[in-house]
Design a protein around this motif. Structure first.
Motif, mmCIF file in Angstrom:
data_model
loop_
_atom_site.group_PDB
_atom_site.id
_atom_site.type_symbol
_atom_site.label_atom_id
_atom_site.label_comp_id
_atom_site.label_asym_id
_atom_site.label_seq_id
_atom_site.Cartn_x
_atom_site.Cartn_y
_atom_site.Cartn_z
ATOM 1 N N VAL A 158 0.828 -1.213 0.000
ATOM 2 C CA VAL A 158 0.000 0.000 0.000
ATOM 3 C C VAL A 158 0.862 1.263 0.000
ATOM 4 C CG1 VAL A 158 -1.947 -1.147 1.135
ATOM 5 C CG2 VAL A 158 -0.236 0.024 2.534
ATOM 6 N N GLU A 159 2.066 1.148 0.508
ATOM 7 C CA GLU A 159 2.957 2.306 0.478
ATOM 8 C C GLU A 159 3.406 2.603 -0.944
ATOM 9 O OE1 GLU A 159 6.739 3.930 3.055
ATOM 10 O OE2 GLU A 159 6.800 1.832 2.406
ATOM 11 N N ILE A 160 3.760 1.548 -1.669
ATOM 12 C CA ILE A 160 4.262 1.727 -3.033
ATOM 13 C C ILE A 160 3.117 1.925 -4.027
ATOM 14 C CG2 ILE A 160 5.504 0.600 -4.916
ATOM 15 C CD1 ILE A 160 7.175 -0.827 -2.734
ATOM 16 N N LYS A 161 2.096 1.064 -3.948
ATOM 17 C CA LYS A 161 1.017 1.067 -4.935
ATOM 18 C C LYS A 161 -0.015 2.169 -4.673
ATOM 19 C CE LYS A 161 -0.970 -1.083 -8.464
ATOM 20 N NZ LYS A 161 -1.576 -2.397 -8.362
ATOM 21 N N ASN A 162 -0.384 2.363 -3.425
ATOM 22 C CA ASN A 162 -1.456 3.299 -3.098
ATOM 23 C C ASN A 162 -0.955 4.623 -2.527
ATOM 24 O OD1 ASN A 162 -3.045 1.178 -3.849
ATOM 25 N ND2 ASN A 162 -3.763 0.675 -1.787
ATOM 26 N N GLY A 163 0.369 4.691 -2.305
ATOM 27 C CA GLY A 163 0.937 5.932 -1.791
ATOM 28 C C GLY A 163 0.573 6.233 -0.353
ATOM 29 N N VAL A 164 0.288 5.206 0.436
ATOM 30 C CA VAL A 164 -0.077 5.395 1.834
ATOM 31 C C VAL A 164 1.178 5.656 2.661
ATOM 32 C CG1 VAL A 164 -1.093 4.315 3.873
ATOM 33 C CG2 VAL A 164 -2.113 3.929 1.604
ATOM 34 N N GLU A 165 1.102 6.665 3.515
ATOM 35 C CA GLU A 165 2.224 6.939 4.413
ATOM 36 C C GLU A 165 2.126 5.991 5.621
ATOM 37 O OE1 GLU A 165 4.157 10.512 7.148
ATOM 38 O OE2 GLU A 165 2.326 10.867 5.979
ATOM 39 N N ILE A 166 3.190 5.214 5.835
ATOM 40 C CA ILE A 166 3.171 4.213 6.912
ATOM 41 C C ILE A 166 3.723 4.844 8.190
ATOM 42 C CG2 ILE A 166 3.819 1.891 7.602
ATOM 43 C CD1 ILE A 166 2.051 2.070 5.092
ATOM 44 N N THR A 167 2.848 5.460 8.938
ATOM 45 C CA THR A 167 3.248 6.037 10.215
ATOM 46 C C THR A 167 3.257 4.938 11.278
ATOM 47 O OG1 THR A 167 0.971 6.531 10.829
ATOM 48 C CG2 THR A 167 2.170 8.212 9.581
ATOM 49 N N GLN A 168 3.814 5.252 12.458
ATOM 50 C CA GLN A 168 3.809 4.294 13.556
ATOM 51 C C GLN A 168 2.384 3.952 13.958
ATOM 52 O OE1 GLN A 168 6.204 5.867 16.760
ATOM 53 N NE2 GLN A 168 8.064 4.891 15.970
ATOM 54 N N GLU A 169 1.511 4.959 13.953
ATOM 55 C CA GLU A 169 0.125 4.711 14.336
ATOM 56 C C GLU A 169 -0.574 3.832 13.303
ATOM 57 O OE1 GLU A 169 -3.967 7.164 15.522
ATOM 58 O OE2 GLU A 169 -2.163 8.249 14.876
ATOM 59 N N TYR A 170 -0.305 4.067 12.020
ATOM 60 C CA TYR A 170 -0.915 3.242 10.970
ATOM 61 C C TYR A 170 -0.456 1.790 11.119
ATOM 62 C CZ TYR A 170 -2.468 1.726 6.344
ATOM 63 O OH TYR A 170 -3.100 1.066 5.315
ATOM 64 N N GLU A 171 0.828 1.606 11.360
ATOM 65 C CA GLU A 171 1.371 0.251 11.503
ATOM 66 C C GLU A 171 0.784 -0.431 12.737
ATOM 67 O OE1 GLU A 171 5.672 -2.105 11.619
ATOM 68 O OE2 GLU A 171 5.602 0.075 11.353
ATOM 69 N N LYS A 172 0.662 0.336 13.826
ATOM 70 C CA LYS A 172 0.090 -0.219 15.051
ATOM 71 C C LYS A 172 -1.352 -0.651 14.823
ATOM 72 C CE LYS A 172 -1.057 0.981 19.834
ATOM 73 N NZ LYS A 172 -1.054 2.048 20.869
ATOM 74 N N ASN A 173 -2.131 0.193 14.158
ATOM 75 C CA ASN A 173 -3.530 -0.133 13.891
ATOM 76 C C ASN A 173 -3.649 -1.341 12.961
ATOM 77 O OD1 ASN A 173 -4.402 1.998 15.466
ATOM 78 N ND2 ASN A 173 -4.586 3.427 13.733
ATOM 79 N N ALA A 174 -2.758 -1.398 11.980
ATOM 80 C CA ALA A 174 -2.759 -2.547 11.065
ATOM 81 C C ALA A 174 -2.477 -3.840 11.827
ATOM 82 C CB ALA A 174 -1.730 -2.329 9.966
ATOM 83 N N LYS A 175 -1.527 -3.773 12.743
ATOM 84 C CA LYS A 175 -1.177 -4.952 13.551
ATOM 85 C C LYS A 175 -2.372 -5.406 14.374
ATOM 86 C CE LYS A 175 2.094 -6.516 17.088
ATOM 87 N NZ LYS A 175 3.256 -6.124 17.931
ATOM 88 N N GLU A 176 -3.072 -4.473 14.998
ATOM 89 C CA GLU A 176 -4.232 -4.812 15.816
ATOM 90 C C GLU A 176 -5.369 -5.363 14.954
ATOM 91 O OE1 GLU A 176 -4.598 -4.877 19.134
ATOM 92 O OE2 GLU A 176 -2.423 -4.508 19.125
ATOM 93 N N PHE A 177 -5.541 -4.792 13.765
ATOM 94 C CA PHE A 177 -6.587 -5.269 12.875
ATOM 95 C C PHE A 177 -6.323 -6.718 12.464
ATOM 96 C CE2 PHE A 177 -8.299 -6.104 8.666
ATOM 97 C CZ PHE A 177 -9.626 -5.728 8.812
#
Length: 748
Positions: free
Chosen positions: A180-199
């Motif tokens: 998603v960082e490369i294809k969708n241009g999403v910025e991978i912040t610490q909070e985004y990564e944390k939320n992804a892990k919990e999801f």
């Protein structure tokens, strides 16, 4: 019958060590042999120990002195006398004074999920299959130093499965975030990564995602289905590779990490085969691959002893068996090529087999044909069943029998839940059947001679019938007297073990590995915390004893078979008396005699001379086993030994010897497993030659020299009592002689 009075443990010597002059001289000679690194039965007592290394020498010095101290100062005179005369053998006498127990089956669920304590700190929750595997070896190694026997994991696949899932989520997160960082241009912040892990933790309960879970992943990460499927497959492959490396590391560690002195690696065993989750199945597939591949130069891993749990409807059915036997090699290749699929139709695809883990049984047979492991324990044998076991219970492993690799069995429990988890053997002592039989024969022959002299027999048949009757009565009477003696001795040792302080076992106590010890303060005596363990009355030389009585062993004589069976059954009744009287888990054990097979023999030959098929070789045959020299078919050996398994609930094993390279006919391995299962075997193994040239790596049956390079530098892997040994040269003389005499068993 009523159990005899047993004295509570009291120190037999308040004034220090007692040693007779003769003992001093004997000890001097033993120590001289250790100092001079002689190849003798003292130095080669344990095939898993190198007594020539400095630490090994120190261990043997301590061992020999400790045995003498225990006999002279801790063991009651009547038990000491019986041990020294060779009527009984008190096992692990060198550890007697330490008050430790023999072995343990770990319940690892809490340790992996909540962390555990070691000597220098706290190990937090494991986060990957790699860490799970590493921590398992650390637990093995650490606890080995608090007991004198082996260590076992009763449900390896169940315990490791969560580690696989954690690794999958981690790999999937990395793949998705990178995408998603490369294809969708999403910025991978610490909070985004944390939320992804919990999801992912909340919504990915398995490495085999179903269509609903895939839909949630699509929506949350805004990835189209085709791309997401590719990411799932890549994460799966990442996890599979990591799991293989974790299992490879697990094997390497357990074959190189020394625990006790003498270069001893851990006497380790793992039981598996009944976890049907994708994660548990992946663990076993990769473990079997790593085992089959071998160690760094393709050597056969000696440890852990691996045991596959065979269960009807879960990893075996007759229909699956017939399908596999129709073309074993082709079916096996199909199993190996199977891959996970995340497409919409994957959930509706029909499985090749009707039982979910039959493919693991096939892979186990293949691995055993190459590496001698796994062995097989049969959950459907009447004595191995548990009334609480349910196929749909996610914690069904709690109600599955698991065994130590050498054969020790701990299941029934008068002081708690019937389970193998969090329990082990306290101690065991064995009875010398051939000695009793020799003395019985001498007495009865004198009595028969007197009766014949007085004209008591009308004919030879009447005389022979009377002789058999008297031999049977006196042999069984003497065996039961010895059984009572051993029951008393085990109780004495148990009362001594109870006085140990909990702090003597810091790892078991701090992590409650032996269930109940965790409730004790360090300065408390262990007391009733160990009463869930087993006390086992063993026996050696059933075949030799029958030769001594009837000039025929139980493999060919119906009379001998019935006498041996009835004798062990009567021993079981005595064990039940002790169980009821003291509310302790007494049982009968088919002793895994390693050094004892020779010790009893030497004592008896010195006293009675050479007796054909009894004392005319260098060993006694193990427990109830058919004479290793007997020409008998594989089926008949299994059929004759199987009934003894239900009598020996302290532990047993039946093995058969195959001639030729088993890997060239792996279908035979499956057929033998079926024969064992159908015959009521509790625990079985299949022996065959595993030879390897150390110079060029050729694996084949090698006789004198390597057929490829001509080298005489050959490793010969064989099973000694239940575990393997790296080279026959490390065996004591008795077991070397036994291995030489082992007759191969035909399949017909």
């Amino acid at each position: 019958m009523v159990c005899r009075k047993v004295e509570k443990y009291e120190s037999k010597n308040k004034g220090g060590i007692k040693m007779q002059p003769q003992l001093t001289e004997n000890l001097k000679n033993i120590i001289a042999g250790i100092v001079n690194v002689e190849s003798n039965d003292t130095c080669n007592e344990n095939a898993n120990m190198s007594s020539m290394t400095p630490a090994g020498q120190m261990m043997k010095f301590a061992s020999e002195v400790s045995k003498i101290y225990a006999l002279e100062n801790l063991v009651s005179p009547r038990f000491k006398k019986a041990h020294e005369k060779g009527l009984i053998h008190i096992h692990d006498l060198d550890f007697y004074s330490s008050k430790t127990t023999t072995c343990l089956q770990y319940d690892l669920a809490d340790m992996f999920e909540n962390g555990f304590y070691t000597k220098h700190g706290y190990i937090r929750e494991a986060q990957s299959i790699s860490t799970y595997a590493t921590l398992a070896t650390i637990i093995f190694q650490t606890n080995q130093n608090e007991q004198h026997g082996g260590q076992a994991i009763p449900a390896f696949d169940f315990y490791m499965a969560k580690g696989v899932l954690k690794s999958f989520r981690r790999h999937l997160k990395r793949r998705i975030l990178s995408f998603v960082e490369i294809k969708n241009g999403v910025e991978i912040t610490q909070e985004y990564e944390k939320n992804a892990k919990e999801f992912l933790k909340k919504n990915v309960p398995s490495i085999k995602c179903n269509k609903n879970e895939i839909k949630l992943l699509e929506e949350y990460f805004k990835i189209n289905r085709d791309d997401l499927i590719k990411l799932l497959v890549e994460a799966y492959d990442d996890t599979q590779n990591e799991t293989y490396q974790a299992m490879e590391g697990f094997l390497h560690n357990l074959n190189t990490m020394h625990s006790r002195g003498g270069n001893q690696v851990v006497f380790s065993s793992i039981n598996y085969g009944t976890d049907t989750s994708e994660e548990g199945r992946m663990v076993i597939r990769e473990l079997l691959k790593a085992t089959s591949s071998g160690l760094g130069k393709n050597e056969t891993p000696i440890f852990p002893i691996q045991i596959f749990k065979v269960k009807e409807g879960l990893n075996y059915s007759d229909n699956d068996y017939e399908l596999a036997r129709s073309d074993f090699d082709e079916i096996l290749e199909t199993v190996k090529k199977q891959k996970i699929s995340y497409d919409d139709n994957s959930e509706n695809k029909k499985s090749l087999f009707e039982t979910p883990n039959f493919d693991l049984l096939l892979l186990s047979c293949e691995t055993s044909s190459r590496r001698l492991f796994p062995n097989f324990v049969f959950l459907d044998s009447e004595f191995n069943r548990h009334e609480k076991w349910r196929m749909d219970d996610p914690e069904r492993y709690k109600y599955e029998i698991a065994t130590m690799g050498c054969r020790t069995r701990v299941f029934e429990n008068v002081n708690g839940e019937k389970t193998s988890l969090g329990r082990g053997n306290l101690s065991f002592t064995s009875i010398n059947f051939p000695r009793i039989a020799i003395l019985t024969r001498k007495n009865v022959e004198k009595e028969i001679a007197e009766m014949e002299k007085d004209g008591k027999f009308a004919n030879e048949e009447e005389k022979n019938n009377k002789k058999v009757e008297l031999l049977t009565e006196e042999f069984q009477k003497k065996v039961l007297e010895a059984t009572y003696l051993v029951g008393d001795q085990l109780y004495e040792r148990y009362n001594f073990q109870r006085t140990a302080l909990a702090k003597q076992f810091p790892f078991m106590r701090s992590n409650n590995l032996w269930k109940g010890l965790g409730e004790k303060d360090g300065n408390d005596e262990v007391g009733d915390a160990i009463n869930t363990g087993s006390l086992s009355i063993g026996f050696v030389g059933g075949a030799n004893a029958m030769y001594a009585l009837f000039d025929a062993e139980h493999g060919t004589s119906e009379v001998a078979y019935k006498v041996l069976y009835d004798t062990i059954e009567k021993m079981g009744a005595v064990a039940d008396e002790f169980r009821d009287k003291y509310h302790l888990n007494y049982s009968i054990l088919a002793t895994p005699a390693e050094s004892l097979a020779g010790r009893f023999l030497r004592i008896d030959r010195d006293e009675f001379g050479v007796i054909k098929n009894v004392t005319d070789r260098d060993y006694y045959v193990n427990s109830f086993h058919i004479d290793v020299k007997k020409e008998i078919s594989l089926f008949d050996k299994i059929r004759k030994e199987a009934p003894f398994h239900k009598l020996t609930k302290g532990g047993h094993i039946t093995y058969v010897e195959l001639d030729g390279e088993a890997r060239k006919n792996m279908g035979v391995m499956l057929k033998i497993v079926k024969i064992m299962k159908d015959s009521g075997i509790g625990y079985g193994s299949i022996n065959h030659p595993v030879d390897r040239c150390r110079d060029c790596g050729t694996e084949a049956i090698i006789y004198d020299k390597c057929p490829i390079c001509g080298s005489h530098n050959i490793s010969r892997i064989r099973r000694i009592t239940g575990y393997l040994t790296g080279d026959l040269d490390s065996w004591n003389s008795a077991k070397q002689a036994e291995e030489h005499d082992r007759v191969k068993h035909g399949i017909k």
